[in-house]
Design a protein around this motif. Structure first.
Motif, mmCIF file in Angstrom:
data_model
loop_
_atom_site.group_PDB
_atom_site.id
_atom_site.type_symbol
_atom_site.label_atom_id
_atom_site.label_comp_id
_atom_site.label_asym_id
_atom_site.label_seq_id
_atom_site.Cartn_x
_atom_site.Cartn_y
_atom_site.Cartn_z
ATOM 1 N N ALA A 3 -3.758 0.934 -4.423
ATOM 2 C CA ALA A 3 -3.259 2.233 -3.970
ATOM 3 C C ALA A 3 -2.778 3.073 -5.147
ATOM 4 N N LEU A 4 -2.109 2.419 -6.096
ATOM 5 C CA LEU A 4 -1.552 3.146 -7.241
ATOM 6 C C LEU A 4 -2.665 3.803 -8.049
ATOM 7 N N LEU A 5 -3.790 3.115 -8.196
ATOM 8 C CA LEU A 5 -4.873 3.599 -9.052
ATOM 9 C C LEU A 5 -6.020 4.151 -8.224
ATOM 10 N N ASN A 6 -5.720 4.489 -6.943
ATOM 11 C CA ASN A 6 -6.709 5.139 -6.087
ATOM 12 C C ASN A 6 -8.024 4.364 -5.969
ATOM 13 N N ALA A 7 -7.936 3.087 -5.584
ATOM 14 C CA ALA A 7 -9.093 2.250 -5.276
ATOM 15 C C ALA A 7 -9.982 1.957 -6.475
ATOM 16 N N THR A 8 -9.461 2.107 -7.713
ATOM 17 C CA THR A 8 -10.254 1.753 -8.891
ATOM 18 C C THR A 8 -9.458 0.753 -9.730
ATOM 19 N N ALA A 51 3.394 0.527 -15.839
ATOM 20 C CA ALA A 51 3.656 1.207 -14.567
ATOM 21 C C ALA A 51 3.632 0.203 -13.415
ATOM 22 N N LEU A 52 2.631 -0.684 -13.435
ATOM 23 C CA LEU A 52 2.517 -1.702 -12.378
ATOM 24 C C LEU A 52 3.735 -2.623 -12.371
ATOM 25 N N ILE A 53 4.174 -3.015 -13.573
ATOM 26 C CA ILE A 53 5.305 -3.943 -13.670
ATOM 27 C C ILE A 53 6.588 -3.269 -13.202
ATOM 28 N N LEU A 54 6.783 -2.003 -13.594
ATOM 29 C CA LEU A 54 7.969 -1.264 -13.140
ATOM 30 C C LEU A 54 7.996 -1.167 -11.615
ATOM 31 N N THR A 55 6.833 -0.839 -11.037
ATOM 32 C CA THR A 55 6.766 -0.715 -9.580
ATOM 33 C C THR A 55 7.091 -2.042 -8.913
ATOM 34 N N HIS A 60 13.040 12.598 -23.830
ATOM 35 C CA HIS A 60 11.614 12.389 -24.095
ATOM 36 C C HIS A 60 10.908 11.946 -22.817
ATOM 37 N N GLY A 61 9.585 11.852 -22.888
ATOM 38 C CA GLY A 61 8.840 11.161 -21.844
ATOM 39 C C GLY A 61 8.340 12.031 -20.712
ATOM 40 N N LEU A 62 8.528 13.353 -20.785
ATOM 41 C CA LEU A 62 8.090 14.195 -19.677
ATOM 42 C C LEU A 62 6.570 14.187 -19.521
ATOM 43 N N ASP A 63 5.847 13.979 -20.625
ATOM 44 C CA ASP A 63 4.388 14.083 -20.566
ATOM 45 C C ASP A 63 3.677 12.741 -20.504
ATOM 46 N N LEU A 64 4.410 11.651 -20.304
ATOM 47 C CA LEU A 64 3.749 10.346 -20.215
ATOM 48 C C LEU A 64 2.781 10.345 -19.036
ATOM 49 N N ARG A 65 1.533 9.938 -19.291
ATOM 50 C CA ARG A 65 0.550 9.887 -18.202
ATOM 51 C C ARG A 65 0.335 8.432 -17.815
ATOM 52 N N TRP A 66 1.312 7.911 -17.063
ATOM 53 C CA TRP A 66 1.379 6.489 -16.730
ATOM 54 C C TRP A 66 0.063 5.936 -16.189
ATOM 55 N N LEU A 67 -0.546 6.662 -15.247
ATOM 56 C CA LEU A 67 -1.689 6.083 -14.539
ATOM 57 C C LEU A 67 -3.016 6.517 -15.140
ATOM 58 N N ALA A 68 -2.988 7.333 -16.187
ATOM 59 C CA ALA A 68 -4.228 7.778 -16.807
ATOM 60 C C ALA A 68 -4.376 7.238 -18.226
ATOM 61 N N ASP A 69 -3.292 6.720 -18.793
ATOM 62 C CA ASP A 69 -3.318 6.196 -20.153
ATOM 63 C C ASP A 69 -3.452 4.667 -20.081
ATOM 64 N N ILE A 119 0.841 -1.204 0.000
ATOM 65 C CA ILE A 119 0.000 0.000 0.000
ATOM 66 C C ILE A 119 0.871 1.247 0.000
ATOM 67 N N PHE A 120 1.937 1.236 0.828
ATOM 68 C CA PHE A 120 2.812 2.413 0.907
ATOM 69 C C PHE A 120 3.579 2.593 -0.404
ATOM 70 N N VAL A 121 4.005 1.474 -1.015
ATOM 71 C CA VAL A 121 4.675 1.562 -2.312
ATOM 72 C C VAL A 121 3.719 2.178 -3.339
ATOM 73 N N GLY A 122 2.456 1.741 -3.312
ATOM 74 C CA GLY A 122 1.463 2.270 -4.244
ATOM 75 C C GLY A 122 1.279 3.770 -4.065
ATOM 76 N N ILE A 123 1.186 4.215 -2.796
ATOM 77 C CA ILE A 123 1.012 5.640 -2.519
ATOM 78 C C ILE A 123 2.214 6.423 -3.046
ATOM 79 N N LEU A 124 3.402 5.936 -2.717
ATOM 80 C CA LEU A 124 4.637 6.623 -3.131
ATOM 81 C C LEU A 124 4.740 6.698 -4.654
ATOM 82 N N PHE A 125 4.536 5.561 -5.329
ATOM 83 C CA PHE A 125 4.714 5.542 -6.782
ATOM 84 C C PHE A 125 3.600 6.275 -7.520
ATOM 85 N N SER A 126 2.403 6.375 -6.900
ATOM 86 C CA SER A 126 1.353 7.137 -7.577
ATOM 87 C C SER A 126 1.815 8.581 -7.768
ATOM 88 N N VAL A 127 2.645 9.093 -6.861
ATOM 89 C CA VAL A 127 3.171 10.453 -7.029
ATOM 90 C C VAL A 127 4.409 10.449 -7.934
#
Lengths: 293, 311
Positions: free
Chosen positions: A233-238, A158-162, A142-151, A115-123
């Motif tokens: 935690a990473l995807l805010n309970a969804t 993102a999950l695999i990297l975490t 490159h890559g500044l605008d990647l929207r990992w958790l919204a795309d 859960i704590f890893v999810g919170i940290l990595f979500s930011v």
């Protein structure tokens, strides 16, 4: 063995037997029955036969979850474990004062709960300001605008990297323990006989670490199929955008505890238990097959 | 893309490796050692970076949080860039149904539950492991088989029926719902059984001759001999309980009873515009396991390696 000793042995076992009777055996039997009932909350239930299973196996969302979970398990075994083994091989030298130090550092993410890893990595995964995008931009431009958790197409990466950050060092500990079984004499003999690093790896190291490797593969598979807290935690309970990060346990949780349908939850639990059992058996079979070709 | 320190570093590593390889007075051994350390160091930096970032995010002023990746440069250190604002907001008193509380309450709840579960599991598992290792009686094989089999069942399968049992017992929103079901551990019993197999029979017989009770044999003779295992097990049990999310999230409802993982997950929504606050909470939440790990590190590693040697 006298009577007094037999009585003491059972007394020593009694706390375990009592608690696991009430909170393991009884619920286990009940889970089997519950899968055939439709419930709303804990107190109302109606017998519905196989309809929970029919509903789950006809639900595209369930197959979405099954697919996501399988992809995650695939990368755990074929990306994360090779990295763990690679680090273990790099750290495994006969005398190295720094071995313990690096082992400690690489293991440390495992102390942080999912859960704590999810919170940290979500930011960390935030677009523009997140550390990960800034790092990507820094090294590649490159890559500044990647929207990992919204795309939807980036949620699983993102999950695999975490999970790499969390588990590579943890599994490395097991491989390091397994490498203790590699005989130094055999390695030296192979070297004298002119075996290169790759041949030494295949013919000396792999046979010696096989039991540990099988254990780690089975444990990671079982763990991967029960993935829940990290994406929660990473995807805010969804399940994330377009349910791209929905896992089987998350699907179970949503039905059982958010909609109150405990019967469907039990049915999903049984399907999951059977999947895990089948895959573990297949892995044991395959490893036995490799042993005697 | 602009050339920066990172690229210079990559080129430097390649150059040193190339030079060592080209000279290879020692068949490339020093070149390989150099590359080995370069990879291990890079992996360590990747592992430590999120921790460093978390510490920086906790102490940076909320207004400059996104201005610097980690800490601001030394020349810009001041109370405007680095301060305790996030921690102050985190520890502000909060109104709950049972009165006003601060963040300390959630720390206390988590500590209490983790200690209670660890202590109970240590006690019940070592007793059961002792019985299975040092007594031969009819049914012991069955109990051991049951324990090994039970580890194959995914815990999530039991959550729905256990929830119904907890509701029927009236334990919803009570710590009992978390403490009692997890007072035992099949994994713990298995570990302690393996460790207790090594306790010499003669020692137990000698104590019996001197009139010690069976409980004293367990508590004063066998238990001290498996101390390294106990340390390793305590760490594993404490970690599992401290990081547990599903059970407290399902069984507890009142805000003043929640544990750190549950409340911090809620803070992600409550403080979505000031994320320094829940990050400060996350930093506090990962400190106790880290401290415990460094205290028990020697026992933890000897516990792991002794298990590996015995196979």
């Amino acid at each position: 063995m006298n009577r007094r000793r037999v009585v003491s042995a059972w007394l020593f076992l009694s706390p375990f037997l009592l608690v696991s009777g009430v909170f393991f055996i009884y619920p286990f039997l009940w889970a089997t029955i519950l899968a055939f009932y439709q419930t709303s909350g804990a107190l109302h239930s109606v017998f519905v036969g196989w309809s929970n299973f029919r509903f789950v196996l006809g639900d595209p969302e369930f197959f979405r979850a099954l697919r996501n979970t399988t992809i995650f398990a695939f990368f755990s075994i074929f990306l994360q474990l090779p990295l763990s083994l690679g680090l273990a091989l790099l750290l495994n030298t006969r005398k190295d004062r720094w071995k313990g130090f690096f082992r400690l550092i690489l293991f440390s993410p495992h102390l942080v709960g999912p859960i704590f890893v999810g919170i940290l990595f979500s930011v960390l995964f935030t677009a523009r300001f997140g550390m990960i995008n800034r790092f990507l931009h820094y090294i590649s431009g490159h890559g500044l605008d990647l929207r990992w958790l919204a795309d939807p197409s980036l949620v699983m990466p993102a999950l695999i990297l975490t999970s790499l950050w969390m588990y590579v060092g943890f599994n490395m500990i097991y491989f390091l323990a397994g490498l203790q079984n590699v005989s130094d004499d055999l390695m030296d003999a192979a070297r004298v006989d002119g075996a290169g690093p790759w041949q030494r790896f295949i013919h000396v190291i792999v046979p010696a670490i096989k039991p540990v490797a099988l254990f780690v593969v089975i444990m990671s598979t079982i763990g991967s199929f029960q993935l829940f807290e990290l994406p929660y935690a990473l995807l805010n309970a969804t399940g994330g955008p377009d349910n791209a990060g929905l896992t089987i346990v998350m699907y179970l949780y949503q039905h059982a505890f958010e909609s109150g349908d405990l019967g469907t939850g039990a049915a999903v639990g049984w399907i999951l238990a059977l999947i895990i059992f089948a895959i573990s058996m297949a892995q044991i079979r395959i490893s036995r097959g490799l042993e005697s070709p | 893309m602009s050339f920066n320190v990172f690229h210079a570093l990559l080129i430097a590593v390649a150059a040193v490796y190339g030079a060592l390889w080209f000279l290879r007075s020692d068949h490339g051994t020093s070149a390989n050692t150099f590359l080995r350390y370069a990879v291990i160091l890079a992996a360590s930096v990747l592992v430590l970076a999120p921790f460093a970032w978390l510490v920086a995010a906790t102490f940076k002023d909320p207004d400059v949080l996104n201005e610097y990746v980690f800490f601001p440069p030394l020349s810009e250190w001041s109370s405007d860039t680095l301060n305790f604002k996030n921690l102050r907001v985190l520890f502000e008193p909060r109104q709950t149904s049972a009165g006003t509380f601060t963040f300390w309450l959630f720390i206390f709840n988590s500590l209490f539950l983790a200690c209670a579960q660890t202590g109970l599991q240590l006690f019940t598992s070592s007793m059961a492991g002792f019985a299975l290792a040092k007594y031969s009686f009819r049914g012991s094989g069955l109990v051991l088989g049951f324990i090994l089999g039970s580890m194959m069942i995914p815990p999530i399968l039991l959550l729905a029926p256990v929830y119904m049992i907890i509701v029927n017992l009236g334990w919803i929103d009570s710590f009992l719902a978390l403490i009692v079901p997890s007072a035992v551990s099949g994994y713990g019993i298995f570990l302690f059984r393996q460790a207790m197999l090594g306790v010499p029979k003669e020692l137990l017989e000698a104590a019996r001759v001197e009139g010690a009770s069976e409980f004293r044999l367990y508590f004063s003779v066998a238990l001290p001999l498996v101390r390294p295992m106990s340390g390793a097990f305590c760490l594993v049990a404490f970690l599992a309980s401290w990081n547990n999310f599903i059970a407290p999230n399902v069984f507890l409802h009142s805000t003043h009873k929640l544990t750190l993982p549950v409340i911090l997950q809620q803070y992600m929504g409550d403080y979505s515009s000031q994320y320094g606050v829940f990050l400060a909470g996350t930093l506090i939440a990962i400190l106790p396991p880290v401290i415990l790990f460094f205290l028990l590190q020697r026992e933890f590693i000897s516990g792991l390696t002794s298990g590996a040697v015995k196979g």
